[in-house]
Scaffold this motif. Structure first.
Motif, PDB file in Angstrom:
ATOM      1  N   LYS A 286       0.817  -1.213   0.000  1.00 43.62           N
ATOM      2  CA  LYS A 286       0.000   0.000   0.000  1.00 43.62           C
ATOM      3  C   LYS A 286       0.847   1.259   0.000  1.00 43.62           C
ATOM      4  O   LYS A 286       0.581   2.207  -0.765  1.00 43.62           O
ATOM      5  CB  LYS A 286      -0.937   0.005   1.204  1.00 43.62           C
ATOM      6  CG  LYS A 286      -1.819   1.251   1.244  1.00 43.62           C
ATOM      7  CD  LYS A 286      -2.982   1.118   2.192  1.00 43.62           C
ATOM      8  CE  LYS A 286      -3.877   2.356   2.111  1.00 43.62           C
ATOM      9  NZ  LYS A 286      -5.112   2.193   2.880  1.00 43.62           N
ATOM     10  N   TYR A 287       1.877   1.285   0.833  1.00 40.01           N
ATOM     11  CA  TYR A 287       2.623   2.527   1.022  1.00 40.01           C
ATOM     12  C   TYR A 287       3.935   2.584   0.243  1.00 40.01           C
ATOM     13  O   TYR A 287       4.375   3.676  -0.130  1.00 40.01           O
ATOM     14  CB  TYR A 287       2.895   2.739   2.519  1.00 40.01           C
ATOM     15  CG  TYR A 287       1.637   2.795   3.335  1.00 40.01           C
ATOM     16  CD1 TYR A 287       0.677   3.789   3.103  1.00 40.01           C
ATOM     17  CD2 TYR A 287       1.368   1.856   4.330  1.00 40.01           C
ATOM     18  CE1 TYR A 287      -0.493   3.833   3.842  1.00 40.01           C
ATOM     19  CE2 TYR A 287       0.210   1.910   5.082  1.00 40.01           C
ATOM     20  CZ  TYR A 287      -0.725   2.895   4.834  1.00 40.01           C
ATOM     21  OH  TYR A 287      -1.890   2.944   5.559  1.00 40.01           O
TER      22      TYR A 287
ATOM     23  N   LYS B 202      -3.341  -0.541  -5.671  1.00 38.06           N
ATOM     24  CA  LYS B 202      -4.750  -0.172  -5.571  1.00 38.06           C
ATOM     25  C   LYS B 202      -5.649  -1.383  -5.315  1.00 38.06           C
ATOM     26  O   LYS B 202      -6.675  -1.281  -4.670  1.00 38.06           O
ATOM     27  CB  LYS B 202      -5.195   0.529  -6.856  1.00 38.06           C
ATOM     28  CG  LYS B 202      -4.401   1.784  -7.194  1.00 38.06           C
ATOM     29  CD  LYS B 202      -4.614   2.868  -6.158  1.00 38.06           C
ATOM     30  CE  LYS B 202      -3.961   4.186  -6.558  1.00 38.06           C
ATOM     31  NZ  LYS B 202      -2.485   4.126  -6.556  1.00 38.06           N
ATOM     32  N   SER B 203      -5.262  -2.520  -5.843  1.00 36.71           N
ATOM     33  CA  SER B 203      -6.070  -3.723  -5.705  1.00 36.71           C
ATOM     34  C   SER B 203      -5.901  -4.333  -4.316  1.00 36.71           C
ATOM     35  O   SER B 203      -4.772  -4.500  -3.825  1.00 36.71           O
ATOM     36  CB  SER B 203      -5.670  -4.757  -6.757  1.00 36.71           C
ATOM     37  OG  SER B 203      -6.234  -6.027  -6.479  1.00 36.71           O
ATOM     38  N   THR B 204      -7.022  -4.665  -3.696  1.00 38.42           N
ATOM     39  CA  THR B 204      -6.963  -5.310  -2.380  1.00 38.42           C
ATOM     40  C   THR B 204      -6.194  -6.616  -2.450  1.00 38.42           C
ATOM     41  O   THR B 204      -5.384  -6.932  -1.562  1.00 38.42           O
ATOM     42  CB  THR B 204      -8.388  -5.576  -1.864  1.00 38.42           C
ATOM     43  OG1 THR B 204      -9.065  -4.333  -1.723  1.00 38.42           O
ATOM     44  CG2 THR B 204      -8.361  -6.295  -0.522  1.00 38.42           C
ATOM     45  N   ARG B 205      -6.407  -7.374  -3.512  1.00 35.87           N
ATOM     46  CA  ARG B 205      -5.733  -8.668  -3.644  1.00 35.87           C
ATOM     47  C   ARG B 205      -4.210  -8.511  -3.685  1.00 35.87           C
ATOM     48  O   ARG B 205      -3.474  -9.386  -3.223  1.00 35.87           O
ATOM     49  CB  ARG B 205      -6.236  -9.382  -4.898  1.00 35.87           C
ATOM     50  CG  ARG B 205      -5.719 -10.799  -5.046  1.00 35.87           C
ATOM     51  CD  ARG B 205      -6.188 -11.458  -6.338  1.00 35.87           C
ATOM     52  NE  ARG B 205      -5.581 -12.761  -6.519  1.00 35.87           N
ATOM     53  CZ  ARG B 205      -6.128 -13.905  -6.144  1.00 35.87           C
ATOM     54  NH1 ARG B 205      -7.312 -13.902  -5.568  1.00 35.87           N
ATOM     55  NH2 ARG B 205      -5.506 -15.058  -6.332  1.00 35.87           N
ATOM     56  N   SER B 206      -3.721  -7.406  -4.219  1.00 32.90           N
ATOM     57  CA  SER B 206      -2.281  -7.166  -4.269  1.00 32.90           C
ATOM     58  C   SER B 206      -1.679  -7.046  -2.881  1.00 32.90           C
ATOM     59  O   SER B 206      -0.481  -7.241  -2.696  1.00 32.90           O
ATOM     60  CB  SER B 206      -1.984  -5.892  -5.052  1.00 32.90           C
ATOM     61  OG  SER B 206      -2.411  -5.992  -6.379  1.00 32.90           O
ATOM     62  N   MET B 207      -2.505  -6.696  -1.923  1.00 30.53           N
ATOM     63  CA  MET B 207      -2.016  -6.471  -0.559  1.00 30.53           C
ATOM     64  C   MET B 207      -2.082  -7.733   0.296  1.00 30.53           C
ATOM     65  O   MET B 207      -1.681  -7.712   1.466  1.00 30.53           O
ATOM     66  CB  MET B 207      -2.834  -5.355   0.098  1.00 30.53           C
ATOM     67  CG  MET B 207      -2.827  -4.057  -0.684  1.00 30.53           C
ATOM     68  SD  MET B 207      -3.926  -2.827   0.062  1.00 30.53           S
ATOM     69  CE  MET B 207      -4.071  -1.630  -1.285  1.00 30.53           C
TER      70      MET B 207
END
Length: 586
Positions: free
Chosen positions: A339-340, A345-350
């Protein structure tokens, strides 16, 4: 300082410092609690306990993190319930990546399987599927892992030992005979980037033969530079920078062409089992992942397009609460990095999606049935930590490949945890514990500190080239072995509570006979049947791609299609990239 010049730790510290925090505990309550705690500690707790307030658990591949005797809100006075813990399926994902976790989807039970020839392992994989396994995890023998053909002199005596022998797409066909590739998830234990670039194309060529579109395939490869350049005892290594290039070529090609496939599993497991702490295991994998994503962005790819299919592979050992806290800590840290640091932007990426294997190096040859209990606790910690898939080591793996009976017992261990204990009905059941939350914070900070150390020396590839990881392994191994010999690390049945007499022997797996001869004969037949002119052309084209900047995967896929062997493809890599001499471990 420009953002691209700052380390991940510096970026996170700056971004998180700007956030308003709402502590769960008010200052008046904490002050009163401090008074009560101090009075209790000085009047109720004995002098010896006060003087030894901190104790450090000593375990195999443990992290040597000191623990207090009792934990209270004073250990985490600034605790912000939403920013630090949150709800499951929501940022910061400390409690799990899905809202309902195992109520919605059970963890995948994926047992490692591999021995003998492809027809031998095929039978064992079918056996596991028939008894409730929900994924396949074929493990390859040493020659296959080291990228030598079964008829290479280096392979003599090792073919089909500790894994299945695979030389070409013909063997891959036998390995998955009567197994529907578009209906099961398959984790190919390819270990190295170079190996992934050879073996996975054989799997893709097999799918083509069966008329299965690549977009129907689901599974994962490991594809990790750590395994090829650090956790390896092979005779020949390509340079780390070239190995990393192949790792990223694999990521790019698989993401573009096999959309449901996890193109990398950042492998902390083998690094930790080789000889590092749980902190270094996670720091190395995270640093590798950061470097890979940076490279893919440089290639022009969107961060979310890449990160949505990133996965990790962890070893869980015997320090129960540390293991639970480690999974929670790295899941939150990965969210913050994505995120930082990368502005995903994608939740799945996090999501920090992970597979766990219980610790093999923690298994003892002495009183091997004790290993059933050890592995069960490792597995339980994995479930409390919220992992996506799990392999439980078998009690006889301290001796050899598991017998069918032992492999089934490991599967049953998972099934009992899942079906009989009720632990999967509540998400993150240890969440909110004063102890677990304080330990989670501590571990997250330690992982980030080591990531920072890696980045300051030039990044993950540079850390390998400079021998930093090799030194960490050597130091950890020496320290741990000394602690075992002194009895500081206690191992039941080995250096404490030893059996007074001989322990009854267990059945040990017997490898099938004639595997090496069968593999050599199959290779000889392949070389006679195939179009060797096409083979020569495919290998030559691959060599040119290696020397240039093109992605090499389309060329290794073509090599697989025309029947090139693994050893033939590896020889092209060695010629194109040259060889590298890694630092000495001892």
């Amino acid at each position: 300082m420009p953002e691209e010049k700052r380390t991940t730790k510096e970026i996170l510290q700056a971004k998180l410092a700007d956030q308003e925090r709402i502590p769960l505990y008010n200052s008046e309550a904490l002050e009163k609690l401090r008074e009560e705690f101090d009075q209790w500690k000085n009047t109720v707790v004995g002098k010896q306990d006060r003087e030894n307030w901190y104790a450090t658990p000593h375990t195999i591949i443990g992290s040597e993190i000191p623990r207090e005797m009792l934990y209270t809100p004073l250990n985490n006075p600034g605790f912000d319930c939403m920013q630090d813990l949150g709800n499951s399926g929501q940022e910061p994902f400390t409690r799990g990546i899905h809202a309902n976790m195992y109520r919605g989807r059970e963890f995948t039970m994926r047992q490692l399987t591999g021995f003998g020839g492809p027809e031998d392992t095929n039978k064992r994989m079918k056996f596991m599927l028939e008894h409730g396994a929900t994924g396949l995890n074929p493990l390859f023998d040493l020659p296959t892992i080291q990228m030598y053909d079964s008829d290479d002199p280096i392979s003599e005596g090792q073919v089909g030992m500790s894994g299945v022998a695979i030389d070409s797409v013909e063997d891959m066909d036998l390995l998955f005979k009567e197994i529907p590739l578009d209906e099961v998830t398959v984790s190919l234990v390819t270990h190295y980037p170079s190996n992934t670039a050879i073996l996975f194309p054989m799997y893709l060529a097999l799918a083509e033969r069966r008329g299965i579109p690549w977009d129907k395939l689901r599974g994962s490869v490991q594809n990790d530079i750590t395994l090829e350049e650090v956790v390896r005892s092979g005779p020949e290594y390509i340079p780390p920078q070239d190995c990393f290039r192949i790792q990223c070529d694999n990521i790019e090609f698989i993401r573009q062409n096999v959309p449901q496939w996890n193109f990398v599993t950042y492998n902390g497991y083998n690094l930790r089992e080789f000889g590092t702490s749980g902190i270094t295991e996670m720091a190395a994998a995270v640093a590798n992942a950061i470097g890979s994503i940076e490279d893919m962005i440089k290639r022009g790819h969107d961060v979310d397009w890449v990160a949505e299919r990133v996965a990790f592979f962890w070893s869980l050992a015997s320090d129960f609460f540390e293991e639970v806290a480690r999974i929670r800590a790295v899941r939150r840290l990965w969210y913050r990095i994505m995120k930082y640091r990368f502005n995903a932007k994608s939740t799945r990426s996090m999501w920090m999606r992970c597979h766990v294997q219980t610790s093999g190096v923690s298994l003892m040859r002495q009183e091997p049935l004790n290993n059933i209990i050890r592995a069960a606790y490792h597995a339980l910690a994995s479930v409390f930590g919220g992992v996506q898939s799990l392999h439980v080591d078998s009690y006889d793996e301290a001796y050899s490949v598991p017998t069918e009976e032992a492999a089934l017992l490991s599967l049953r261990t998972q099934q009992i945890i899942q079906a009989e204990t009720g632990v999967t009905e509540v998400v993150d059941p240890l969440g909110g514990s004063f102890y677990v939350e304080a330990l989670t914070n501590d571990i997250e900070g330690r992982i980030l500190d080591e990531v920072d150390e890696i980045e300051r020396m030039g990044g993950y590839v540079a850390a390998i080239e400079k021998g930093w990881l090799h030194r960490k392994i050597a130091d950890h191994f020496y320290r741990e072995q000394s602690m075992v010999e002194r009895g500081d690390i206690k191992l039941v049945g080995y250096n404490i509570y030893k059996a007074p007499g001989e322990v009854p022997p267990i059945e040990v797996f017997q490898y099938p006979e004639g595997v090496e001869e069968r593999q050599k004969a199959r290779l000889a037949g392949l070389r006679k049947r195939r179009d060797n002119e096409k083979v020569g052309s495919a290998l030559a084209a691959l060599g040119e791609a290696c020397k240039g900047k093109r992605n090499i995967l389309p060329y290794t896929v073509e090599c697989a299609r025309v029947g090139c062997s693994e050893g033939e493809i590896f020889r092209v890599f060695k010629k194109a990239y040259g060889l590298w001499k890694p630092p000495m471990l001892w």
